[in-house]
Design a protein around this motif. Structure first.
Motif, mmCIF file in Angstrom:
data_model
loop_
_atom_site.group_PDB
_atom_site.id
_atom_site.type_symbol
_atom_site.label_atom_id
_atom_site.label_comp_id
_atom_site.label_asym_id
_atom_site.label_seq_id
_atom_site.Cartn_x
_atom_site.Cartn_y
_atom_site.Cartn_z
ATOM 1 N N ILE A 91 58.775 -10.238 126.449
ATOM 2 C CA ILE A 91 59.243 -9.073 126.327
ATOM 3 C C ILE A 91 57.482 -8.151 125.872
ATOM 4 C CG2 ILE A 91 60.307 -6.660 125.226
ATOM 5 C CD1 ILE A 91 63.135 -8.901 125.040
ATOM 6 N N THR A 92 57.704 -6.902 126.520
ATOM 7 C CA THR A 92 56.169 -5.774 126.359
ATOM 8 C C THR A 92 56.443 -5.572 125.609
ATOM 9 O OG1 THR A 92 54.813 -7.314 128.301
ATOM 10 C CG2 THR A 92 54.317 -4.737 127.290
ATOM 11 N N VAL A 93 55.819 -5.211 124.129
ATOM 12 C CA VAL A 93 56.147 -4.342 123.263
ATOM 13 C C VAL A 93 55.084 -3.207 122.920
ATOM 14 C CG1 VAL A 93 57.414 -4.147 120.456
ATOM 15 C CG2 VAL A 93 57.235 -6.002 121.931
ATOM 16 N N ILE A 94 55.486 -2.075 122.301
ATOM 17 C CA ILE A 94 54.038 -0.806 122.737
ATOM 18 C C ILE A 94 55.045 -0.507 120.971
ATOM 19 C CG2 ILE A 94 53.637 1.494 123.143
ATOM 20 C CD1 ILE A 94 55.500 -0.603 125.937
ATOM 21 N N ASN A 95 53.983 -0.518 119.604
ATOM 22 C CA ASN A 95 53.792 0.064 119.216
ATOM 23 C C ASN A 95 53.704 1.330 118.655
ATOM 24 O OD1 ASN A 95 53.296 -3.160 118.638
ATOM 25 N ND2 ASN A 95 55.660 -1.855 117.804
ATOM 26 N N THR A 96 54.415 1.946 118.177
ATOM 27 C CA THR A 96 53.853 3.417 117.791
ATOM 28 C C THR A 96 52.659 4.217 116.745
ATOM 29 O OG1 THR A 96 55.781 4.302 116.615
ATOM 30 C CG2 THR A 96 55.868 5.164 118.326
ATOM 31 N N ARG A 97 52.728 3.089 115.883
ATOM 32 C CA ARG A 97 51.799 2.969 114.942
ATOM 33 C C ARG A 97 51.818 1.108 114.439
ATOM 34 N NH1 ARG A 97 53.034 3.053 109.358
ATOM 35 N NH2 ARG A 97 55.355 3.504 109.217
ATOM 36 N N LEU A 98 50.820 1.037 114.084
ATOM 37 C CA LEU A 98 50.322 -0.699 113.309
ATOM 38 C C LEU A 98 49.810 -0.356 112.156
ATOM 39 C CD1 LEU A 98 50.574 -3.393 116.728
ATOM 40 C CD2 LEU A 98 52.360 -3.578 114.699
ATOM 41 N N ASP A 99 49.567 0.798 111.588
ATOM 42 C CA ASP A 99 49.132 0.962 109.947
ATOM 43 C C ASP A 99 49.723 2.063 109.274
ATOM 44 O OD1 ASP A 99 47.957 3.374 110.860
ATOM 45 O OD2 ASP A 99 46.061 1.998 111.149
ATOM 46 N N THR A 100 49.224 2.378 107.709
ATOM 47 C CA THR A 100 49.938 3.013 107.188
ATOM 48 C C THR A 100 50.014 4.887 107.698
ATOM 49 O OG1 THR A 100 48.621 3.096 105.383
ATOM 50 C CG2 THR A 100 50.229 1.346 105.075
ATOM 51 N N ASN A 101 49.072 4.847 108.709
ATOM 52 C CA ASN A 101 48.326 5.923 109.054
ATOM 53 C C ASN A 101 49.429 7.024 109.685
ATOM 54 O OD1 ASN A 101 45.940 5.908 107.480
ATOM 55 N ND2 ASN A 101 44.843 4.841 109.129
ATOM 56 N N GLY A 102 49.405 8.635 109.195
ATOM 57 C CA GLY A 102 50.252 9.170 110.261
ATOM 58 C C GLY A 102 49.638 9.343 111.508
ATOM 59 N N THR B 248 59.095 -19.370 124.005
ATOM 60 C CA THR B 248 59.362 -19.544 125.332
ATOM 61 C C THR B 248 58.096 -20.028 125.817
ATOM 62 O OG1 THR B 248 59.103 -17.381 125.546
ATOM 63 C CG2 THR B 248 60.363 -17.810 124.896
ATOM 64 N N ASN B 249 57.204 -20.436 125.445
ATOM 65 C CA ASN B 249 55.820 -20.572 126.416
ATOM 66 C C ASN B 249 55.401 -19.696 127.902
ATOM 67 O OD1 ASN B 249 55.093 -22.455 124.620
ATOM 68 N ND2 ASN B 249 56.428 -23.832 125.308
ATOM 69 N N VAL B 250 55.862 -18.269 127.599
ATOM 70 C CA VAL B 250 56.229 -17.281 129.090
ATOM 71 C C VAL B 250 55.117 -17.068 128.853
ATOM 72 C CG1 VAL B 250 56.865 -15.382 129.777
ATOM 73 C CG2 VAL B 250 58.474 -16.323 128.638
ATOM 74 N N ALA B 251 54.192 -17.544 130.341
ATOM 75 C CA ALA B 251 53.336 -17.209 130.598
ATOM 76 C C ALA B 251 52.720 -15.680 131.416
ATOM 77 C CB ALA B 251 52.873 -17.738 131.845
ATOM 78 N N THR B 252 53.168 -14.747 131.329
ATOM 79 C CA THR B 252 53.324 -13.855 132.439
ATOM 80 C C THR B 252 54.781 -12.886 131.302
ATOM 81 O OG1 THR B 252 54.549 -13.944 133.916
ATOM 82 C CG2 THR B 252 52.511 -13.928 133.938
ATOM 83 N N PRO B 253 54.713 -11.486 131.124
ATOM 84 C CA PRO B 253 56.068 -10.962 130.699
ATOM 85 C C PRO B 253 56.869 -10.567 131.205
ATOM 86 C CG PRO B 253 54.353 -9.391 130.458
ATOM 87 C CD PRO B 253 53.585 -10.406 131.271
ATOM 88 N N LEU B 254 58.544 -10.881 130.821
ATOM 89 C CA LEU B 254 59.851 -10.285 131.836
ATOM 90 C C LEU B 254 59.646 -9.145 132.405
ATOM 91 C CD1 LEU B 254 61.890 -12.423 129.110
ATOM 92 C CD2 LEU B 254 61.097 -13.094 131.023
ATOM 93 N N GLY B 255 58.692 -8.282 132.548
ATOM 94 C CA GLY B 255 59.327 -6.899 133.372
ATOM 95 C C GLY B 255 60.143 -6.209 132.568
ATOM 96 N N ILE B 256 59.985 -6.629 131.223
ATOM 97 C CA ILE B 256 60.366 -6.035 130.069
ATOM 98 C C ILE B 256 60.023 -5.470 129.041
ATOM 99 C CG2 ILE B 256 62.414 -4.917 128.165
ATOM 100 C CD1 ILE B 256 64.049 -7.780 129.946
ATOM 101 N N LYS B 257 60.061 -3.066 129.104
ATOM 102 C CA LYS B 257 59.328 -2.976 127.941
ATOM 103 C C LYS B 257 60.121 -2.322 126.916
ATOM 104 C CE LYS B 257 55.477 -2.021 131.133
ATOM 105 N NZ LYS B 257 54.075 -0.420 131.456
ATOM 106 N N ILE B 258 59.632 -2.201 125.163
ATOM 107 C CA ILE B 258 60.228 -2.113 124.388
ATOM 108 C C ILE B 258 59.093 -1.741 123.025
ATOM 109 C CG2 ILE B 258 61.808 -2.615 122.767
ATOM 110 C CD1 ILE B 258 62.918 -4.959 123.758
#
Length: 237
Positions: free
Chosen positions: A85-96, A33-43
């Motif tokens: 879309i802005t994305v937040i991840n609770t984890r990105l490795d195998t750790n708890g 999409t070549n979006v320069a800025t986020p759409l204001g949606i967070k997931i």
């Protein structure tokens, strides 16, 4: 909770349709999409389990849900971010998500996830999991929604529609789930069980990269559909 979609998304949808129509059922392609800025949606994308909590274990290969969930979470994140879309991840490795191993480390982990989610200011939560059952014949992706939450059920149904369109064994029925990750968090949330690791055939598929791409792209399309961009995505596959 009402989610407001900016007018810019109509333009992005046109780009999205070009990709869908160009690639048809081959849903492993990405949306540029070549979006320069986020759409204001967070997931928030929550990869279930982690650390000592391996979750379900593969019937034949011993692959853990902990490790597969991360792979799927990263792929889904990529699709969403490429759409702006802005994305937040609770984890990105195998750790708890706990500092030390105690008798209640799993509860500490869940509370930490809830804190990340509730402090994210996100509108949507997708928790990625792999299923298991005592019978090895059970198979198919399935979506769970929060008890007595109409918006959660709508999101679950939207993702289900795309999964059913793209996978012969995907389950038509979305089910209410009494789960901590849904009950204790504010965004509209669902749990996506991508398949059964207790089924040897599906266990192998869940480790196949093309299958992973197809599954994650389907979940992504279900989210986009829920956001109100189109109600006919499923019919175009």
């Amino acid at each position: 909770m009402t989610i407001v979609i900016r007018k810019k998304m109509i333009v992005l949808f046109a780009i999205f349709l070009v990709v869908v129509f160009s690639f048809g059922f081959f849903v492993t392609s990405t949306v540029q999409t070549n979006v320069a800025t986020p759409l204001g949606i967070k997931i928030v994308i929550d990869a279930g389990h982690g650390g000592l909590d391996g979750g379900s274990v593969g019937a034949t290969t011993g692959v853990t849900e902990r490790d597969l969930n991360i792979i799927y979470a990263k792929k889904l994140t990529k699709y969403l971010e490429e759409f702006g879309i802005t994305v937040i991840n609770t984890r990105l490795d195998t750790n708890g998500l706990y500092d030390e191993v105690t008798d209640d480390y799993k509860l500490v982990d869940m509370k930490k996830r809830a804190d990340i989610i509730n402090n994210s200011d996100a509108q949507i939560l997708i928790s990625i999991h792999m299923n298991k059952f005592s019978s090895s014949s059970e198979n198919g992706a399935q979506v769970f929604f929060e008890h007595n939450n109409e918006d959660s059920e709508k999101l679950a149904s939207s993702i289900r529609d795309i999964l059913v369109a793209n996978f012969d064994n995907a389950r038509n029925l979305v089910l209410e789930g009494d789960y901590y990750i849904l009950n204790e968090t504010e965004p509209i949330g669902v749990i996506v069980e991508c398949g059964f690791l207790s089924n040897p055939t599906e266990e192998k598929l869940l480790q196949d990269e093309e299958y992973q791409n197809k599954m994650c792209y389907s979940i992504y399309c279900g989210i986009i559909n829920y956001l109100g961009i189109t109600e006919t995505i499923a019919q175009n596959y």
